[in-house]
Design an enzyme around this catalytic site. Structure first.
Site, PDB file in Angstrom:
ATOM      1  N   GLY A  29       0.815  -1.217   0.000  1.00 20.05           N
ATOM      2  CA  GLY A  29       0.000   0.000   0.000  1.00 20.05           C
ATOM      3  C   GLY A  29       0.843   1.260   0.000  1.00 20.05           C
ATOM      4  CG  ASP A  81       0.408  -4.428   5.753  1.00 20.11           C
ATOM      5  OD1 ASP A  81       0.424  -3.478   4.943  1.00 20.11           O
ATOM      6  OD2 ASP A  81      -0.230  -5.478   5.545  1.00 20.11           O
ATOM      7  CB  ALA A  83      -4.805  -0.763   8.804  1.00 17.39           C
ATOM      8  CG  ASP A  84      -7.925  -0.722   3.780  1.00 18.24           C
ATOM      9  OD1 ASP A  84      -7.392   0.111   3.033  1.00 18.24           O
ATOM     10  OD2 ASP A  84      -7.809  -1.952   3.625  1.00 18.24           O
ATOM     11  N   GLY A  96      -7.662  -3.344   1.185  1.00 21.24           N
ATOM     12  CA  GLY A  96      -8.017  -2.338   0.181  1.00 21.24           C
ATOM     13  C   GLY A  96      -7.168  -2.480  -1.078  1.00 21.24           C
ATOM     14  CD  GLU A 103      -1.846  -6.694   2.994  1.00 24.78           C
ATOM     15  OE1 GLU A 103      -1.409  -5.745   2.338  1.00 24.78           O
ATOM     16  OE2 GLU A 103      -3.011  -6.736   3.404  1.00 24.78           O
ATOM     17  CE  LYS A 121      -6.166   4.709   5.569  1.00 27.41           C
ATOM     18  NZ  LYS A 121      -4.905   4.116   5.233  1.00 27.41           N
TER      19      LYS A 121
HETATM   20  C1  5RP Z   1      -3.459  -3.727   1.161  1.00 23.55           C
HETATM   21  C2  5RP Z   1      -3.767  -3.194   2.511  1.00 23.55           C
HETATM   22  C3  5RP Z   1      -3.264  -1.835   2.845  1.00 23.55           C
HETATM   23  O1  5RP Z   1      -2.510  -1.915   4.011  1.00 23.55           O
HETATM   24  C4  5RP Z   1      -4.429  -0.918   3.073  1.00 23.55           C
HETATM   25  O2  5RP Z   1      -5.249  -0.921   1.922  1.00 23.55           O
HETATM   26  C5  5RP Z   1      -3.963   0.516   3.373  1.00 23.55           C
HETATM   27  O3  5RP Z   1      -3.411   1.080   2.235  1.00 23.55           O
HETATM   28  P1  5RP Z   1      -2.796   2.528   2.204  1.00 23.55           P
HETATM   29  O4  5RP Z   1      -1.534   2.480   3.007  1.00 23.55           O
HETATM   30  O5  5RP Z   1      -2.545   2.779   0.748  1.00 23.55           O
HETATM   31  O6  5RP Z   1      -3.802   3.488   2.785  1.00 23.55           O
HETATM   32  O7  5RP Z   1      -4.388  -3.819   3.324  1.00 23.55           O
HETATM   33  O8  5RP Z   1      -4.071  -4.964   0.941  1.00 23.55           O
END
Ligand code: 5RP
Length: 219
Positions: A29, A81, A83-84, A96, A103, A121
């Site tokens: 992401g 990582d 998150a949405d 997302g 993941e 978020k």
């Molecule tokens: C990808 C994910 C991402 O961590 C999530 O969509 C957040 O993305 P971004 O950092 O672009 O806001 O789960 O599968």
């Protein structure tokens, strides 16, 4: 301050969790892309990375960070990582970007999961962001009916195939009051590969970029 600047702040703050001579698990992401940039500055101090997607692999390789196989490198000390959505218990909605299966595997195989995000978020109740669910193609209709029975409104993500060759259903209309329970229930539906709820294995630390700095939730 823009959300991109807040993502970058959170990503930079995650660097301090990286230990020398270790392998780092890397999510997918835009927030993670900032982390990869930061990590490239200290790449000589790590052995390499385990990647959660083809997109992340390409980016790691572009920064000359060695990409390693989880079977050979795991278990890992650290997974970073985005998150949405995240709640204060560090339970997450992810997927997302469609990389939820790999993941979740890397999160499960890691001692510490550091989640990086901009402050928007953080939510009280998960579910405003539609819950991504990875589905085996032949099970699409069956899974859709099962999700409808449980009050969700599944929508097929158009023109999207996951790195594993599957489909994504984005499930609207869920107010997720008991995330771990819903994750376990959706896990039991035949044809679902992965639910984008990370509640049974939540994050250990949430780093939220804000205009005032980085807010740390968790240890
Ligand atoms: C990808 C994910 C991402 O961590 C999530 O969509 C957040 O993305 P971004 O950092 O672009 O806001 O789960 O599968």
């Amino acid at each position: 301050m823009s959300s991109d600047e807040m993502k970058k702040r959170a990503a930079e703050a995650a660097l301090k969790y990286v230990e020398d001579n270790t392998v780092v698990g890397i999510g997918t992401g835009t927030t993670v892309n900032y982390f990869i940039e930061a990590l490239s500055r200290i790449k000589h101090r790590i052995e390499g990375a385990v990647s959660s997607s083809e997109a992340t692999t390409q980016r790691l390789k572009a920064h000359q960070i060695p990409v390693l196989d989880l079977n050979a490198a795991g278990p890992l000390p650290l997974y970073v990582d985005g998150a949405d959505e995240a709640n204060r218990y560090l339970q997450l909605i992810k997927g997302g970007g469609g990389a939820l299966t790999r993941e979740k595997i890397i999160a499960a195989a890691s001692d510490q999961f550091v989640c990086i995000a901009d402050q928007a978020k953080l939510v009280d109740v998960l579910g405003t962001f539609p819950l991504p669910v990875e589905v085996i193609p032949m099970a699409r209709s069956h899974v859709g009916r099962e999700l409808l029975k449980r009050g969700g409104q599944p929508v097929l993500r158009e023109n999207f195939i996951t790195d594993n060759g599957n489909l994504i259903l984005d499930v609207y209309n869920l107010q997720i009051l008991e995330p771990a329970k819903l994750e376990a229930e959706f896990n039991s539906i035949a044809g679902i590969v992965t639910v984008g709820l990370f509640a049974l294995r939540p994050a250990d630390v949430l780093l939220l970029g804000t205009p005032d700095g980085v807010r740390v939730i968790g240890v």
